[in-house]
Motif scaffolding. Sequence first.
Motif, mmCIF file in Angstrom:
data_model
loop_
_atom_site.group_PDB
_atom_site.id
_atom_site.type_symbol
_atom_site.label_atom_id
_atom_site.label_comp_id
_atom_site.label_asym_id
_atom_site.label_seq_id
_atom_site.Cartn_x
_atom_site.Cartn_y
_atom_site.Cartn_z
ATOM 1 N N ASP B 75 -5.449 36.383 19.469
ATOM 2 C CA ASP B 75 -5.289 37.701 19.649
ATOM 3 C C ASP B 75 -5.470 37.528 21.472
ATOM 4 O OD1 ASP B 75 -6.907 38.849 17.000
ATOM 5 O OD2 ASP B 75 -4.816 38.537 17.369
ATOM 6 N N GLY B 76 -5.025 36.788 22.026
ATOM 7 C CA GLY B 76 -5.053 36.791 23.604
ATOM 8 C C GLY B 76 -6.507 36.418 24.161
ATOM 9 N N ARG B 77 -7.510 36.025 23.345
ATOM 10 C CA ARG B 77 -8.608 35.615 23.917
ATOM 11 C C ARG B 77 -9.096 34.328 23.594
ATOM 12 N NH1 ARG B 77 -9.832 40.034 20.757
ATOM 13 N NH2 ARG B 77 -11.064 38.629 19.211
ATOM 14 N N PRO B 78 -9.892 33.623 24.336
ATOM 15 C CA PRO B 78 -10.435 32.383 24.063
ATOM 16 C C PRO B 78 -11.690 32.401 23.095
ATOM 17 C CG PRO B 78 -11.352 33.166 26.154
ATOM 18 C CD PRO B 78 -10.218 34.187 25.788
ATOM 19 N N VAL B 79 -11.384 31.538 21.930
ATOM 20 C CA VAL B 79 -12.349 31.576 20.930
ATOM 21 C C VAL B 79 -12.413 30.161 20.615
ATOM 22 C CG1 VAL B 79 -11.530 33.642 19.908
ATOM 23 C CG2 VAL B 79 -10.580 31.710 19.236
ATOM 24 N N TYR B 80 -13.641 29.906 19.734
ATOM 25 C CA TYR B 80 -14.026 28.657 19.297
ATOM 26 C C TYR B 80 -13.648 28.653 17.648
ATOM 27 C CZ TYR B 80 -16.420 27.750 23.476
ATOM 28 O OH TYR B 80 -16.872 27.769 25.018
ATOM 29 N N ARG B 81 -13.048 27.695 17.289
ATOM 30 C CA ARG B 81 -12.661 27.572 15.770
ATOM 31 C C ARG B 81 -13.265 26.390 15.037
ATOM 32 N NH1 ARG B 81 -8.131 30.391 13.876
ATOM 33 N NH2 ARG B 81 -7.009 30.314 15.884
ATOM 34 N N ASP B 89 -18.438 33.688 20.809
ATOM 35 C CA ASP B 89 -19.876 33.575 21.608
ATOM 36 C C ASP B 89 -20.280 31.895 21.550
ATOM 37 O OD1 ASP B 89 -21.947 33.863 23.131
ATOM 38 O OD2 ASP B 89 -23.001 34.308 21.491
ATOM 39 N N ARG B 90 -20.425 31.359 22.664
ATOM 40 C CA ARG B 90 -20.939 29.823 22.546
ATOM 41 C C ARG B 90 -22.253 29.806 21.999
ATOM 42 N NH1 ARG B 90 -22.050 27.401 28.465
ATOM 43 N NH2 ARG B 90 -22.854 25.648 27.267
ATOM 44 N N GLY B 91 -23.111 30.955 22.029
ATOM 45 C CA GLY B 91 -24.391 30.995 21.445
ATOM 46 C C GLY B 91 -24.263 30.631 19.981
ATOM 47 N N GLU B 92 -23.416 31.471 19.382
ATOM 48 C CA GLU B 92 -23.112 31.486 18.101
ATOM 49 C C GLU B 92 -22.561 30.056 17.561
ATOM 50 O OE1 GLU B 92 -20.659 34.768 17.004
ATOM 51 O OE2 GLU B 92 -20.580 34.170 14.913
ATOM 52 N N LEU B 93 -21.870 29.577 18.430
ATOM 53 C CA LEU B 93 -21.137 28.046 18.075
ATOM 54 C C LEU B 93 -22.371 27.214 18.261
ATOM 55 C CD1 LEU B 93 -18.583 26.066 18.227
ATOM 56 C CD2 LEU B 93 -18.809 26.008 20.649
ATOM 57 N N PHE B 118 -14.251 26.965 29.647
ATOM 58 C CA PHE B 118 -14.259 27.119 28.523
ATOM 59 C C PHE B 118 -14.535 25.996 27.460
ATOM 60 C CE2 PHE B 118 -14.430 30.321 25.082
ATOM 61 C CZ PHE B 118 -13.594 29.768 23.926
ATOM 62 N N ALA B 119 -13.562 24.978 27.813
ATOM 63 C CA ALA B 119 -13.602 23.802 27.130
ATOM 64 C C ALA B 119 -14.905 22.733 27.377
ATOM 65 C CB ALA B 119 -12.248 22.807 27.455
ATOM 66 N N VAL B 120 -15.251 22.902 28.562
ATOM 67 C CA VAL B 120 -16.588 22.024 28.894
ATOM 68 C C VAL B 120 -17.726 22.736 28.359
ATOM 69 C CG1 VAL B 120 -17.761 21.082 30.798
ATOM 70 C CG2 VAL B 120 -15.250 21.267 30.919
ATOM 71 N N ALA B 121 -17.617 24.087 28.178
ATOM 72 C CA ALA B 121 -18.730 24.728 27.541
ATOM 73 C C ALA B 121 -18.880 24.091 25.953
ATOM 74 C CB ALA B 121 -18.463 26.245 27.647
ATOM 75 N N ALA B 122 -17.734 23.989 25.501
ATOM 76 C CA ALA B 122 -17.925 23.391 24.016
ATOM 77 C C ALA B 122 -18.531 22.193 23.841
ATOM 78 C CB ALA B 122 -16.378 23.406 23.610
ATOM 79 N N LEU B 123 -18.086 21.243 25.008
ATOM 80 C CA LEU B 123 -18.721 19.817 24.909
ATOM 81 C C LEU B 123 -20.281 20.176 25.432
ATOM 82 C CD1 LEU B 123 -16.054 17.953 27.469
ATOM 83 C CD2 LEU B 123 -16.494 17.942 24.995
ATOM 84 N N GLN B 124 -20.648 21.044 26.187
ATOM 85 C CA GLN B 124 -22.053 21.256 26.677
ATOM 86 C C GLN B 124 -22.758 21.480 25.410
ATOM 87 O OE1 GLN B 124 -24.049 20.495 29.822
ATOM 88 N NE2 GLN B 124 -25.195 20.410 28.149
ATOM 89 N N THR B 125 -22.236 22.547 24.579
ATOM 90 C CA THR B 125 -22.903 23.354 23.445
ATOM 91 C C THR B 125 -23.036 22.150 22.469
ATOM 92 O OG1 THR B 125 -21.720 25.084 23.828
ATOM 93 C CG2 THR B 125 -22.710 25.165 21.893
ATOM 94 N N ALA B 126 -22.168 21.191 22.109
ATOM 95 C CA ALA B 126 -22.155 20.197 21.310
ATOM 96 C C ALA B 126 -23.123 19.143 21.670
ATOM 97 C CB ALA B 126 -20.760 19.393 21.005
ATOM 98 N N ARG B 127 -23.223 18.819 22.987
ATOM 99 C CA ARG B 127 -24.427 18.206 23.225
ATOM 100 C C ARG B 127 -25.874 18.656 23.176
ATOM 101 N NH1 ARG B 127 -23.739 12.750 23.952
ATOM 102 N NH2 ARG B 127 -22.122 13.164 25.605
#
Lengths: 126, 140
Positions: B75-81, B89-93, B118-127
Motif C-alpha cells: 500500500d505504498g508503505r515500507p513494511v516487514y513481512r 514497526d521494527r520494534g514489533e518485528l 529500512f533494509a539494514v534496520a531489519a538486519l540490525q533487528t535480527a542481530r
Amino acid sequence: MPVSITPMIDVVFLLVIFFMTTAKFARETRADLDLPLERGEQLDRSEEQGLVVNVLVDGSLEVLGDVIDEARLRTLVLGRVGAAGDDPVALTVRADRAAAAAHVNRVVDLLSDLGVQSIRVATEVP
Amino acid sequence: MRIRGPRRHAGLPMAAQELTSMIDVTFLLLVYFMVTSVIAVREDRLRTALEAQGTPEAGDQRDFQEQVVEATVADGRPVYRLGGLVLEDRGELGSRLAQLPTSLGLVVRVDDRVSTGFAVAALQTARDAGFEEIRYEPAR
C-alpha cells in the motif's frame, strides 16, 4: 648546558605528517554519505575492512575515491577473490541510507555471482 | 674592548624567540590533526551472509527450512513481512523475531523499492534478536 630542541621539532613534524597522511587515506576509502543509523555489532575486535564499496544515493559506485561501473567492480572483486584463495574475502559495503535497496541488491547479486559468501554492511553508530 | 653578545629579550637569545612561534604553530597543527582524526564519525558494521550460488540447497527447499523476513512495500508503505504478518514497526518485528529459534538462521529478503536504511534496520533487528546467521537476499 643548553638543551637542543632540534630533535623535538623533527619528531613533531613527523607526527604532523603522519596524522595528515592517515587522515587523507581514511577519506579516500570512505565516501561522504549518510550511512544507516544502526549500532552494528559492537564487537571489540577490529576486522580488516578489505575492499570498501561505496553505494551513493543515486546508485553510483565509488571505490578508493573513483566512481566505477559494474564491470570495473567485477574486476576488482575477482582480483580479491583470486588473491584470497580459500580464505574468505573481506569486503565492506557502505551504502547511503536513502539509496534505494535496488542499488545495493545489484551489488549483492554481483558479489554472489563472483563467489563472495559474506559482506559487512557499514553503519553509523548513532 | 668589550664585545657585545647577541641581543636578549627577557633572558632568551634572539634565535630562540623566533623559533618559539614556529613551535607554537607546529603544535597547533599537531593537535588539529589529532583531534580531527578522533572526531571522525564512528562506524560499525553488520556481518551478513550472501546467497551461495550453485549449492544444492538453493531454491524452495531452503526457504522451507529457513525463516524469512521480507522488507517490502505494501500500500505504498515500507513494511516487514514475517510469515503471514505485516509489520510496520521494527520494534514489533524485534519482538516477533525474539520468539523464533535463532539456531535456524534468518533470511532478510529485500525488495528493490525499499530504502537501504529500512533494509539494514531489519538486519540490525535480527542481530539484536539473537540471530547469528543472517543472510541478505535480494527479492526476485
